[in-house]
Write a protein that holds these residues in place. Structure first.
Motif, PDB file in Angstrom:
ATOM      1  N   GLN A 105      10.802   7.612  -4.022  1.00 58.12           N
ATOM      2  CA  GLN A 105       9.674   7.967  -3.151  1.00 58.12           C
ATOM      3  C   GLN A 105       8.933   6.711  -2.704  1.00 58.12           C
ATOM      4  O   GLN A 105       8.520   6.595  -1.551  1.00 58.12           O
ATOM      5  N   SER A 106       8.768   5.784  -3.618  1.00 59.91           N
ATOM      6  CA  SER A 106       8.060   4.532  -3.302  1.00 59.91           C
ATOM      7  C   SER A 106       8.808   3.755  -2.215  1.00 59.91           C
ATOM      8  O   SER A 106       8.198   3.260  -1.261  1.00 59.91           O
ATOM      9  N   HIS A 107      10.139   3.662  -2.362  1.00 52.78           N
ATOM     10  CA  HIS A 107      10.940   2.962  -1.345  1.00 52.78           C
ATOM     11  C   HIS A 107      10.823   3.657   0.007  1.00 52.78           C
ATOM     12  O   HIS A 107      10.700   2.986   1.053  1.00 52.78           O
ATOM     13  N   ALA A 108      10.863   4.980  -0.002  1.00 54.35           N
ATOM     14  CA  ALA A 108      10.736   5.731   1.259  1.00 54.35           C
ATOM     15  C   ALA A 108       9.368   5.469   1.889  1.00 54.35           C
ATOM     16  O   ALA A 108       9.254   5.260   3.106  1.00 54.35           O
ATOM     17  N   LEU A 109       8.319   5.435   1.068  1.00 52.87           N
ATOM     18  CA  LEU A 109       6.974   5.169   1.596  1.00 52.87           C
ATOM     19  C   LEU A 109       6.847   3.736   2.118  1.00 52.87           C
ATOM     20  O   LEU A 109       6.181   3.500   3.138  1.00 52.87           O
ATOM     21  N   ASP A 114       6.361   0.234   6.703  1.00 55.86           N
ATOM     22  CA  ASP A 114       6.852  -0.860   7.556  1.00 55.86           C
ATOM     23  C   ASP A 114       7.045  -0.370   8.993  1.00 55.86           C
ATOM     24  O   ASP A 114       6.679  -1.062   9.954  1.00 55.86           O
ATOM     25  N   HIS A 115       7.623   0.824   9.138  1.00 56.82           N
ATOM     26  CA  HIS A 115       7.841   1.395  10.475  1.00 56.82           C
ATOM     27  C   HIS A 115       6.499   1.620  11.192  1.00 56.82           C
ATOM     28  O   HIS A 115       6.354   1.268  12.378  1.00 56.82           O
ATOM     29  N   LEU A 116       5.523   2.175  10.469  1.00 59.42           N
ATOM     30  CA  LEU A 116       4.215   2.430  11.071  1.00 59.42           C
ATOM     31  C   LEU A 116       3.497   1.128  11.422  1.00 59.42           C
ATOM     32  O   LEU A 116       2.802   1.047  12.451  1.00 59.42           O
ATOM     33  N   MET A 121       1.604  -2.490  15.621  1.00 59.10           N
ATOM     34  CA  MET A 121       1.584  -3.790  16.304  1.00 59.10           C
ATOM     35  C   MET A 121       2.019  -3.633  17.757  1.00 59.10           C
ATOM     36  O   MET A 121       1.422  -4.233  18.673  1.00 59.10           O
ATOM     37  N   ALA A 122       3.037  -2.799  17.993  1.00 60.95           N
ATOM     38  CA  ALA A 122       3.511  -2.583  19.363  1.00 60.95           C
ATOM     39  C   ALA A 122       2.435  -1.891  20.199  1.00 60.95           C
ATOM     40  O   ALA A 122       2.190  -2.280  21.366  1.00 60.95           O
TER      41      ALA A 122
END
Length: 144
Positions: A105-109, A114-116, A121-122
């Motif tokens: 779960q931590s890796h998924a979060l 990172d994606h968010l 930034m974009a």
């Protein structure tokens, strides 16, 4: 006063006293302190040897019983330790499974974060570009 034989026979009916005939005859002499004359002569020395042999036999029997109880306690202790070990192994497995799930779960979060962050930034860059465009459009409208 009752003789030793009579006293033993007055015990509980149906339950033997558990003494042999020799032990019954020996009881009165065991209850009296030894006199100095008993230590001399052949009868006295054989009596002392019998008492020592009887003490030795009883001590051996007591030691055997004590050893038996000790082995039983050790067996129960080891059984309890084995049960505790099995419970702890199961609990450890469950905790490892939970930890693995939490790590996943931590890796998924982290990936989602990172994606968010990249998306944020974009969007900030796009917003900055739109502001510059709006400022430029306002400047052109005021110039006209």
């Amino acid at each position: 006063m009752l003789s030793a034989q009579e006293a033993i026979q007055l015990g509980h009916p149906g339950h033997g006293p558990g003494f042999t005939a020799n032990e019954i005859q020996e009881l009165p002499s065991l209850l009296q302190p030894p006199s100095p004359s008993q230590n001399s002569g052949s009868w006295g020395s054989s009596q002392a040897v019998y008492s020592a042999d009887e003490k030795k036999r009883r001590r051996k029997e007591s030691n055997r019983e004590s050893a038996r109880r000790s082995r039983w306690r050790k067996k129960k202790y080891l059984e309890n330790l084995t049960q505790q070990l099995n419970r702890l192994k199961i609990e450890n497995r469950e905790l490892q499974n939970r930890l693995g799930s939490i790590i996943n779960q931590s890796h998924a979060l982290w990936r989602e974060n990172d994606h968010l962050m990249s998306e944020s930034m974009a969007l900030k860059a796009r917003l900055s570009g739109l502001r510059h465009l709006l400022v430029a459009m306002n400047a052109m409208q005021q110039a006209q």
